[in-house]
Design an enzyme around this catalytic site. Structure first.
Site, PDB file in Angstrom:
ATOM      1  N   ASP A   1       1.360  62.544  35.194  1.00  0.00           N
ATOM      2  CA  ASP A   1       1.840  61.209  35.544  1.00  0.00           C
ATOM      3  C   ASP A   1       1.375  61.036  36.982  1.00  0.00           C
ATOM      4  O   ASP A   1       1.918  61.666  37.894  1.00  0.00           O
ATOM      5  CB  ASP A   1       3.362  61.127  35.454  1.00  0.00           C
ATOM      6  CG  ASP A   1       3.835  59.705  35.716  1.00  0.00           C
ATOM      7  OD1 ASP A   1       3.435  59.129  36.752  1.00  0.00           O
ATOM      8  OD2 ASP A   1       4.594  59.161  34.905  1.00  0.00           O
ATOM      9  N   HIS A   2       0.366  60.225  37.191  1.00  0.00           N
ATOM     10  CA  HIS A   2      -0.280  60.255  38.514  1.00  0.00           C
ATOM     11  C   HIS A   2       0.646  59.752  39.626  1.00  0.00           C
ATOM     12  O   HIS A   2       0.398  60.011  40.795  1.00  0.00           O
ATOM     13  CB  HIS A   2      -1.638  59.553  38.496  1.00  0.00           C
ATOM     14  CG  HIS A   2      -1.588  58.060  38.529  1.00  0.00           C
ATOM     15  ND1 HIS A   2      -1.227  57.307  37.435  1.00  0.00           N
ATOM     16  CD2 HIS A   2      -1.856  57.184  39.516  1.00  0.00           C
ATOM     17  CE1 HIS A   2      -1.286  56.029  37.772  1.00  0.00           C
ATOM     18  NE2 HIS A   2      -1.667  55.917  39.032  1.00  0.00           N
TER      19      HIS A   2
ATOM     20  N   HIS B   1       5.877  56.016  34.818  1.00  0.00           N
ATOM     21  CA  HIS B   1       5.927  56.021  36.282  1.00  0.00           C
ATOM     22  C   HIS B   1       7.310  55.659  36.842  1.00  0.00           C
ATOM     23  O   HIS B   1       7.840  56.348  37.707  1.00  0.00           O
ATOM     24  CB  HIS B   1       4.889  55.056  36.859  1.00  0.00           C
ATOM     25  CG  HIS B   1       3.507  55.243  36.302  1.00  0.00           C
ATOM     26  ND1 HIS B   1       2.971  56.498  36.047  1.00  0.00           N
ATOM     27  CD2 HIS B   1       2.549  54.357  35.934  1.00  0.00           C
ATOM     28  CE1 HIS B   1       1.738  56.349  35.570  1.00  0.00           C
ATOM     29  NE2 HIS B   1       1.465  55.066  35.486  1.00  0.00           N
TER      30      HIS B   1
HETATM   31  C1  BG6 Z   1      -1.724  53.198  35.110  1.00  0.00           C
HETATM   32  C2  BG6 Z   1      -1.586  51.984  34.242  1.00  0.00           C
HETATM   33  O1  BG6 Z   1      -0.948  54.236  34.610  1.00  0.00           O
HETATM   34  O2  BG6 Z   1      -1.303  52.893  36.423  1.00  0.00           O
HETATM   35  C3  BG6 Z   1      -2.361  50.810  34.823  1.00  0.00           C
HETATM   36  O3  BG6 Z   1      -2.070  52.261  32.949  1.00  0.00           O
HETATM   37  C4  BG6 Z   1      -1.978  50.565  36.253  1.00  0.00           C
HETATM   38  O4  BG6 Z   1      -2.136  49.629  34.062  1.00  0.00           O
HETATM   39  C5  BG6 Z   1      -2.048  51.874  37.055  1.00  0.00           C
HETATM   40  O5  BG6 Z   1      -2.842  49.613  36.803  1.00  0.00           O
HETATM   41  C6  BG6 Z   1      -1.527  51.693  38.458  1.00  0.00           C
HETATM   42  O6  BG6 Z   1      -1.779  52.833  39.203  1.00  0.00           O
HETATM   43  P1  BG6 Z   1      -1.916  52.797  40.779  1.00  0.00           P
HETATM   44  O7  BG6 Z   1      -2.091  54.200  41.188  1.00  0.00           O
HETATM   45  O8  BG6 Z   1      -3.078  51.915  41.077  1.00  0.00           O
HETATM   46  O9  BG6 Z   1      -0.654  52.175  41.280  1.00  0.00           O
END
Ligand code: BG6
Length: 484
Positions: free
Chosen positions: A175-176, A238
């Protein structure tokens, strides 16, 4: 810095995620010395590419280091054309793996990265075992990307297919958001400062607000997004992980195991809302064009069903069944084409505890954690207005990272890949959490499914979403701290 000996096998190695995120992240680890001589990367996909062509694509996505460093690095990349459903292809892949293991002295350390459609995760995992691609010495680890299922049953099936082959401590679910600096900072704020630890509960906190606002629209991801929507895309993973970071009970020790156990208590405490609850506590939206018509409505975007009822915005109230948080609403909000790209967390403290200045209104003190694009912490407190009159006003204590500090912040993928190499599970999603989170999300989806004609589109691009999202807080006299 100690070098790590490791082989990466990336399924979906020709894809967008691999090129945009994984290869640059590995390059950072290389520049920093976590990877050096003894590593190799095998990219697999169906197309018949040569190693050189593959390396060229890798190089195109690197924008740091010297030309020599880039070339050196790319020299560790190998391409293997591979059909994940064909057993013979695994036999061929095993040969390459064994050769590289020997050539680079990788000690049997293997990381298998699934950067492709989840429907194939199970098939790949099974073949890795049946065709003996797992090493007997060293470690075998599996990294998986979202989407991890589209509801509880599908996530369960997916998980089963994986744990049939890999033990739970071998599976790393990315989960980044857990790789973002300020998300990782949350426990340090909570538990590193006794004056915060002691007020981090329902006695002092009035409500918590989590905003994951995006200014971009659906972009080129229509196919995926039409099956997902904002609730599955951002809330299930997230936002839930952020809630868990904000609320997990203090562990005895700060170890990966204990953190994950503490977090699973939060996920287990998520409510399963009734239809009435959902109607009261959740709002969905879909973007219309912007004020000057230069941005399209969601329904007019490329490859989107012109009658699509997929939500591009969600706001809701989540009530945890945890004694420390009883009665404290967690307001969450996320959407595409909102006023700005901004991820922030507002911890709104109570203002009415023994107000000594009773003739004057005290504002709620707020601790804001800015996750992105700015990173840092803001504290909004009441104080005295300068001058001879005794007037209360709010002051802001600001601690944002400056440009130099911001440059030192590792990208989420860089950090998470390193943690997977080191076998650290603390910043990866665990199955228990996913299960709890899917149950929560499924109840909302089920309730929404009964009303198949939502009033879409219901917010203009470039705003902070539908009016109903403000009403959600206004009905208890609250408001969103972040206004866009
Ligand atoms: C991803 C979603 O997990 O996270 C995308 O699938 C979203 O829709 C993205 O744009 C947002 O990530 P970050 O790191 O740009 O906030």
């Amino acid at each position: 810095v100690k070098e790590n000996n490791v082989l990466f096998v990336i399924f979906g190695g020709s894809g967008d995620l691999a090129h945009r995120k994984l290869y640059p992240a590995l390059f950072q680890l290389y520049l920093k010395g976590f990877l050096n001589e003894h590593f190799a990367v095998i990219g697999t996909a169906r197309r018949p590419w040569t190693h050189d062509f593959f390396r060229q694509g890798v190089l195109e996505n690197l924008d740091e280091g010297t030309n020599e460093q880039q070339q050196e690095f790319a020299g560790h990349f190998y391409y293997q054309s591979h059909d994940v459903k064909d057993s013979d292809h695994y036999v061929a892949l095993k040969k390459v793996i064994d050769q590289l293991d020997e050539k680079y002295q990788l000690n049997g350390n293997r990381l298998f990265y699934m950067a492709m459609a989840p429907a194939l995760f199970g098939t790949i995992a099974q073949h890795l075992k049946s065709e003996n691609l797992l090493s007997n010495e060293g470690y075998n680890r599996l990294i998986i990307e979202k989407p991890f299922g589209h509801d509880y049953p599908s996530a369960l099936a997916l998980n089963q297919a994986i744990v049939d082959t890999f033990d739970r401590n071998q599976v790393f679910r990315i989960d980044h958001y857990l790789g973002k600096e300020m998300v990782q900072n949350i426990p340090y704020l909570r538990f590193g400062n006794p004056f915060l630890t002691s007020v981090w509960n329902k006695d002092y906190i009035d409500n918590v607000q989590i905003t994951l606002a995006e200014s971009l629209g659906v972009e080129e991801r229509a196919g995926y997004y039409e099956t997902a929507g904002a609730l599955r895309d951002m809330v299930q993973n997230h936002i839930m992980q952020i809630i868990a970071m904000l609320t997990f009970p203090k562990p005895e020790q700060y170890t990966d195991d204990e953190i994950n156990q503490a977090k699973s208590k939060v996920f287990a405490s998520l409510p399963v809302y009734s239809e009435t609850d959902v109607a009261e506590k959740f709002v969905r939206g879909q973007y219309d064009e912007n004020a000057d018509g230069s941005q399209k409505a969601y329904r007019h975007e490329d490859k989107i069903d012109p009658k699509s009822n997929v939500e591009t915005f969600v706001a809701g109230e989540i009530d945890l069944n945890l004694p420390e948080w009883q009665g404290i609403p967690f307001y969450v909000r996320t959407g595409k084409r909102l006023a700005a790209k901004n991820t922030c967390i507002d911890i709104v403290f109570k203002s009415d505890v023994a107000n000594l200045f009773s003739d004057q209104k005290l504002e709620n003190p707020v601790l804001t954690i800015e996750v992105q694009p700015e990173s840092g912490v803001l504290l909004t407190v009441n104080g005295k207005k300068i001058g001879t009159s005794n007037v209360v006003e709010t002051h802001q204590l600001t601690d944002l990272l400056d440009d130099d500090q911001q440059k030192q912040v590792p990208d989420a993928y860089e950090r998470l890949l390193l943690e997977a190499i080191l076998g650290k599970q603390g910043n990866f999603a665990q199955w228990e959490g996913m299960a709890g989170s899917w149950h929560f999300v499924d109840a909302i989806r089920d309730a929404w499914a009964k009303d198949s004609q939502p009033d879409f589109p219901n917010y203009q691009s470039g705003t902070m979403g539908p009016k109903a999202a403000d009403a959600l807080l206004a009905k208890t006299g609250r408001h969103w701290i972040y206004q866009g």
